[in-house]
Write an enzyme that holds these catalytic residues in place. Structure first.
Site, PDB file in Angstrom:
ATOM      1  N   LYS A  65       0.781  -1.095   0.046  1.00  0.00           N
ATOM      2  CA  LYS A  65      -0.058  -0.156   0.028  1.00  0.00           C
ATOM      3  C   LYS A  65       0.998   1.206  -0.027  1.00  0.00           C
ATOM      4  CE  LYS A  65      -4.194  -2.059   2.126  1.00  0.00           C
ATOM      5  NZ  LYS A  65      -5.122  -2.199   3.029  1.00  0.00           N
ATOM      6  N   ASN A 150      -1.618   2.788  21.356  1.00  0.00           N
ATOM      7  CA  ASN A 150      -0.979   1.826  20.923  1.00  0.00           C
ATOM      8  C   ASN A 150       0.101   1.441  21.892  1.00  0.00           C
ATOM      9  OD1 ASN A 150      -0.306   0.348  18.556  1.00  0.00           O
ATOM     10  ND2 ASN A 150       1.738   1.698  18.400  1.00  0.00           N
ATOM     11  N   TYR A 214     -11.014 -10.499  10.723  1.00  0.00           N
ATOM     12  CA  TYR A 214     -12.308 -11.315  10.615  1.00  0.00           C
ATOM     13  C   TYR A 214     -11.901 -12.617  10.472  1.00  0.00           C
ATOM     14  CZ  TYR A 214     -11.535 -11.488   5.651  1.00  0.00           C
ATOM     15  OH  TYR A 214     -10.904 -11.765   4.430  1.00  0.00           O
TER      16      TYR A 214
HETATM   17  P1  ATR Z   1      -1.439  -2.928   9.838  1.00  0.00           P
HETATM   18  O1  ATR Z   1      -1.287  -2.570   8.423  1.00  0.00           O
HETATM   19  O2  ATR Z   1      -2.446  -4.060   9.827  1.00  0.00           O
HETATM   20  O3  ATR Z   1      -2.092  -1.815  10.726  1.00  0.00           O
HETATM   21  P2  ATR Z   1       0.813  -2.987  11.335  1.00  0.00           P
HETATM   22  O4  ATR Z   1       1.351  -1.577  10.396  1.00  0.00           O
HETATM   23  O5  ATR Z   1       1.997  -3.907  11.008  1.00  0.00           O
HETATM   24  O6  ATR Z   1      -0.364  -3.634  10.595  1.00  0.00           O
HETATM   25  O7  ATR Z   1       0.625  -2.516  12.610  1.00  0.00           O
HETATM   26  C1  ATR Z   1       0.111  -3.472  13.493  1.00  0.00           C
HETATM   27  C2  ATR Z   1      -0.267  -2.913  14.645  1.00  0.00           C
HETATM   28  O8  ATR Z   1      -1.039  -3.866  15.753  1.00  0.00           O
HETATM   29  C3  ATR Z   1       0.538  -2.214  15.717  1.00  0.00           C
HETATM   30  O9  ATR Z   1      -0.027  -0.843  15.990  1.00  0.00           O
HETATM   31  C4  ATR Z   1       1.141  -3.102  16.510  1.00  0.00           C
HETATM   32  O10 ATR Z   1       1.582  -2.384  17.756  1.00  0.00           O
HETATM   33  P3  ATR Z   1       2.909  -1.909  17.924  1.00  0.00           P
HETATM   34  O11 ATR Z   1       3.122  -0.689  17.316  1.00  0.00           O
HETATM   35  O12 ATR Z   1       3.239  -1.514  19.608  1.00  0.00           O
HETATM   36  O13 ATR Z   1       3.958  -3.011  17.588  1.00  0.00           O
HETATM   37  C5  ATR Z   1      -0.188  -3.656  17.144  1.00  0.00           C
HETATM   38  N1  ATR Z   1      -0.389  -5.035  17.504  1.00  0.00           N
HETATM   39  C6  ATR Z   1       0.000  -6.292  17.017  1.00  0.00           C
HETATM   40  N2  ATR Z   1      -0.111  -7.148  18.056  1.00  0.00           N
HETATM   41  C7  ATR Z   1      -0.490  -6.441  19.051  1.00  0.00           C
HETATM   42  C8  ATR Z   1      -0.788  -7.184  20.575  1.00  0.00           C
HETATM   43  N3  ATR Z   1      -0.642  -8.473  20.615  1.00  0.00           N
HETATM   44  N4  ATR Z   1      -1.310  -6.104  21.514  1.00  0.00           N
HETATM   45  C9  ATR Z   1      -1.205  -4.775  21.117  1.00  0.00           C
HETATM   46  N5  ATR Z   1      -0.958  -4.478  19.993  1.00  0.00           N
HETATM   47  C10 ATR Z   1      -0.594  -5.207  18.962  1.00  0.00           C
END
Ligand code: ATR
Length: 271
Positions: A65, A150, A214
């Site tokens: 993206k 976050n 989902y």
């Molecule tokens: P996307 O494009 O789907 O948004 P991404 O850019 O990789 O994916 O972002 C993933 C998000 O999910 C981030 O905000 C991540 O938190 P961090 O920035 O602290 O890494 C969050 N995330 C993933 N697993 C998590 C968990 N188990 N608990 C809390 N936040 C989580």
């Protein structure tokens, strides 16, 4: 026949070819929609090859993206705000245009679920691409405040710097204590069967717990919200369909009805 495609890596799991083929049937559009696996370092070349062989437009998914955003010659305001493009097409002047329908898809789905966004305070969990794309459309829909929480607080703060004071950034453990009628999980935690670790007190006045992920079963976040007494939970299937419908409308000028396609997808997911 007009050709469209979704580009991603991996791409095998994508529901987009099914969704757009159903939309095309429903709206009597003579078009073809395929899935293209682009090499991790070869998105731009894949797109150029596709257009050279008659491709009219495309959807872009993980991890391309941001690359699609760089490639587009003309960006919509939504795409600029999201910093990402999920919909590409070539305009009549031959320019490559990039749009982002993820956030408006979310807003459309929330409306379908009966949420009134005007004046609402939203708790948005996660600060990745999915979350960033949702903020502008939520604010445009009249949301009073988006609290962006976050795990890594600096990421939320970086996003907040490009919005006004209606966006408040914080960590998962220092969320301002106030009523959140709508809580949206935009983290990818659902993909690994976990949920963001927030205190249950934030759910007390929540009416709808929405997860952008989902699957066949309610996500861990949805199950937890239900246990805590939140009256309504929803997953991101409706958002997926609504972002696809918005892209289809951009390309074809007609708006499909998502309901019959949602019923088919739910059947498929249930196996
Ligand atoms: P996307 O494009 O789907 O948004 P991404 O850019 O990789 O994916 O972002 C993933 C998000 O999910 C981030 O905000 C991540 O938190 P961090 O920035 O602290 O890494 C969050 N995330 C993933 N697993 C998590 C968990 N188990 N608990 C809390 N936040 C989580």
């Amino acid at each position: 026949m007009d050709r469209y495609a979704v580009f991603g890596n991996p791409i095998g799991q994508s529901k987009s070819p099914f969704i757009h083929s159903q939309f095309a049937l429903q709206c009597k559009q003579l078009m073809q929609y395929e899935a293209i696996l682009a090499p991790a370092d070869g998105f731009a070349d894949s797109w150029r090859d596709f257009v050279a062989s008659g491709g009219k437009g495309g959807n872009v998914t993980v991890p391309f993206k941001e690359q699609a955003y760089q490639l587009a010659e003309v960006l919509s305001a939504r795409a600029r705000q999201a910093g990402a493009v999920n919909t590409l097409y070539v305009n009549t002047a031959g320019q490559l245009c990039g749009d982002n329908t993820d956030g408006i898809g979310l807003v459309a789905d929330l409306k379908r679920l009966g949420v009134s966004l005007a004046g609402c305070t939203v708790l948005l969990l996660g600060a990745g691409g999915a979350s960033r794309g949702a903020i502008g459309p939520l604010l445009d829909a009249g949301v009073r405040q988006v609290v962006l929480a976050n795990r890594t607080v600096s990421k939320a703060q970086t996003i907040a710097a490009s919005f006004d004071s209606r966006l408040v950034a914080c960590g998962l453990t220092d969320i301002p204590e106030q009523a959140y009628p709508l809580i949206i999980n935009a983290t990818s935690s659902g993909l690994t069967g976990s949920r963001p670790e927030i205190a249950a007190t934030y759910l007390k006045q929540c009416q709808l717990a929405y997860d952008m992920v989902y699957g066949a079963q309610p996500t861990t976040f949805m199950q937890w919200a239900k246990q805590q007494g939140v009256p309504q939970q929803a997953d991101g299937l409706g958002m997926l369909l609504a972002q696809a419908a918005a892209a289809f409308t951009i390309w074809r000028g007609v708006t499909p009805d998502i309901e019959p396609v949602m019923a088919l997808l739910k059947k498929q997911l249930a196996g």
